[in-house]
Design a protein around this motif. Structure first.
Motif, PDB file in Angstrom:
ATOM      1  N   SER A 171     -15.685  -1.918  42.360  1.00 26.28           N
ATOM      2  CA  SER A 171     -15.176  -2.705  43.489  1.00 26.28           C
ATOM      3  C   SER A 171     -13.797  -2.210  43.941  1.00 26.28           C
ATOM      4  O   SER A 171     -13.452  -2.302  45.119  1.00 26.28           O
ATOM      5  N   ASP A 172     -13.007  -1.686  42.985  1.00 24.58           N
ATOM      6  CA  ASP A 172     -11.701  -1.119  43.335  1.00 24.58           C
ATOM      7  C   ASP A 172     -11.864   0.075  44.263  1.00 24.58           C
ATOM      8  O   ASP A 172     -11.224   0.174  45.314  1.00 24.58           O
ATOM      9  N   ILE A 173     -12.717   1.016  43.844  1.00 21.18           N
ATOM     10  CA  ILE A 173     -12.943   2.226  44.637  1.00 21.18           C
ATOM     11  C   ILE A 173     -13.606   1.879  45.969  1.00 21.18           C
ATOM     12  O   ILE A 173     -13.274   2.444  47.010  1.00 21.18           O
ATOM     13  N   GLN A 174     -14.518   0.927  45.924  1.00 21.35           N
ATOM     14  CA  GLN A 174     -15.195   0.502  47.151  1.00 21.35           C
ATOM     15  C   GLN A 174     -14.199  -0.068  48.156  1.00 21.35           C
ATOM     16  O   GLN A 174     -14.305   0.185  49.363  1.00 21.35           O
ATOM     17  N   SER A 175     -13.205  -0.798  47.667  1.00 23.10           N
ATOM     18  CA  SER A 175     -12.210  -1.387  48.566  1.00 23.10           C
ATOM     19  C   SER A 175     -11.355  -0.295  49.230  1.00 23.10           C
ATOM     20  O   SER A 175     -11.031  -0.400  50.417  1.00 23.10           O
ATOM     21  N   VAL A 176     -11.017   0.761  48.463  1.00 29.33           N
ATOM     22  CA  VAL A 176     -10.241   1.860  49.037  1.00 29.33           C
ATOM     23  C   VAL A 176     -11.079   2.620  50.061  1.00 29.33           C
ATOM     24  O   VAL A 176     -10.605   2.960  51.149  1.00 29.33           O
ATOM     25  N   ALA A 177     -12.345   2.875  49.719  1.00 28.17           N
ATOM     26  CA  ALA A 177     -13.234   3.593  50.638  1.00 28.17           C
ATOM     27  C   ALA A 177     -13.444   2.799  51.929  1.00 28.17           C
ATOM     28  O   ALA A 177     -13.466   3.367  53.031  1.00 28.17           O
ATOM     29  N   SER A 178     -13.582   1.485  51.798  1.00 26.37           N
ATOM     30  CA  SER A 178     -13.761   0.631  52.982  1.00 26.37           C
ATOM     31  C   SER A 178     -12.508   0.623  53.845  1.00 26.37           C
ATOM     32  O   SER A 178     -12.588   0.649  55.080  1.00 26.37           O
ATOM     33  N   TYR A 179     -11.340   0.590  53.177  1.00 28.75           N
ATOM     34  CA  TYR A 179     -10.068   0.654  53.904  1.00 28.75           C
ATOM     35  C   TYR A 179      -9.968   1.965  54.682  1.00 28.75           C
ATOM     36  O   TYR A 179      -9.605   1.969  55.876  1.00 28.75           O
ATOM     37  N   ALA A 180     -10.277   3.077  54.024  1.00 24.67           N
ATOM     38  CA  ALA A 180     -10.196   4.389  54.682  1.00 24.67           C
ATOM     39  C   ALA A 180     -11.109   4.443  55.906  1.00 24.67           C
ATOM     40  O   ALA A 180     -10.694   4.887  56.987  1.00 24.67           O
ATOM     41  N   LYS A 181     -12.339   3.976  55.730  1.00 22.28           N
ATOM     42  CA  LYS A 181     -13.311   4.022  56.825  1.00 22.28           C
ATOM     43  C   LYS A 181     -12.898   3.130  57.991  1.00 22.28           C
ATOM     44  O   LYS A 181     -12.995   3.523  59.161  1.00 22.28           O
TER      45      LYS A 181
END
Length: 224
Positions: A143-153
């Motif tokens: 969920s941590d990595i997913q949150s960063v990836a979602s922020y980037a996108k």
């Protein structure tokens, strides 16, 4: 020296050329190596490239104090501009767009880092690049990595992370559940007196064969 010339002299031009454009806005990349091979130098070069392009950068460090991070940027900028000196005023203009954040990963996870980035955006900071140094994947949830990836996108921001890795294959650079979130994976390998940059993943192309390495004296990325 004009900023445009400095941008063109950035070592990331060699990386972009070797990888058909490099990381795109909205994507996330990972730099890995064993300790002491130069992953922080590579990460700072990606960060400096954002600054040389006149855009806002956020550098997140889980390991180094602010003074040490600033020293890295000063050193990289000095090497890039070595052949043509630039004024102190010009240097200050370049780093003015840099925000350095220090966190302890035992207390602050990547989701909270994203909350801080969103707060900066709400405060009017138009972040274009984020680098996150020395991530310990043993303390990271999907969920941590997913949150960063979602922020980037969502923000079209380029995000680069670095982490320690003892293995040399793509599968060994990050936990299996986390690896798919990274659009690019660059692994540093010691080969005699040379540190090579192995591009293990670049978008849909997968592994990319390059001649990229770190200059033994300057630690700048080069293909020569």
């Amino acid at each position: 020296m004009p900023k445009q010339e400095l941008y063109e002299r950035s070592p990331i031009r060699a990386f972009d050329e070797a990888t058909s454009g490099g990381l795109k806005g909205g994507e996330m990349g990972l730099v890995t190596s064993q300790k002491g091979l130069g992953k922080t130098s590579v990460l700072v070069q990606f960060g400096m490239d954002t600054l040389l392009n006149g855009k806002q950068l956020v550098h997140v460090s889980f390991d180094q104090h602010t003074a040490n991070v600033m020293s890295w940027y000063d050193g990289i900028l000095n090497e890039i501009s070595k052949k043509k000196a630039i004024s102190q005023e010009a240097k200050e203009q370049i780093v003015r767009n840099r925000t350095i954040l220090n966190f302890n990963q035992d207390n602050v996870n990547l989701e909270r880092v994203v909350n801080t980035l969103n707060a900066l955006k709400a405060g009017g900071v138009a972040v274009a690049g984020v680098v996150i140094d020395d991530v310990d994947f043993s303390k990271v949830r999907e969920s941590d990595i997913q949150s960063v990836a979602s922020y980037a996108k969502a923000t079209k921001v380029k995000v680069w992370m670095s982490a320690v890795s003892e293995g040399d294959t793509l599968e060994e650079q990050a936990p299996k559940v986390i690896l798919p979130y990274f659009n690019a994976v660059v692994h540093l390998v010691s080969k005699g007196s040379t540190t090579a940059l192995q591009v293990l993943k670049m978008g849909k192309k997968g592994e990319v064969e390059t001649k990229l390495k770190l200059d033994s004296k300057t630690l700048l990325i080069t293909n020569k």
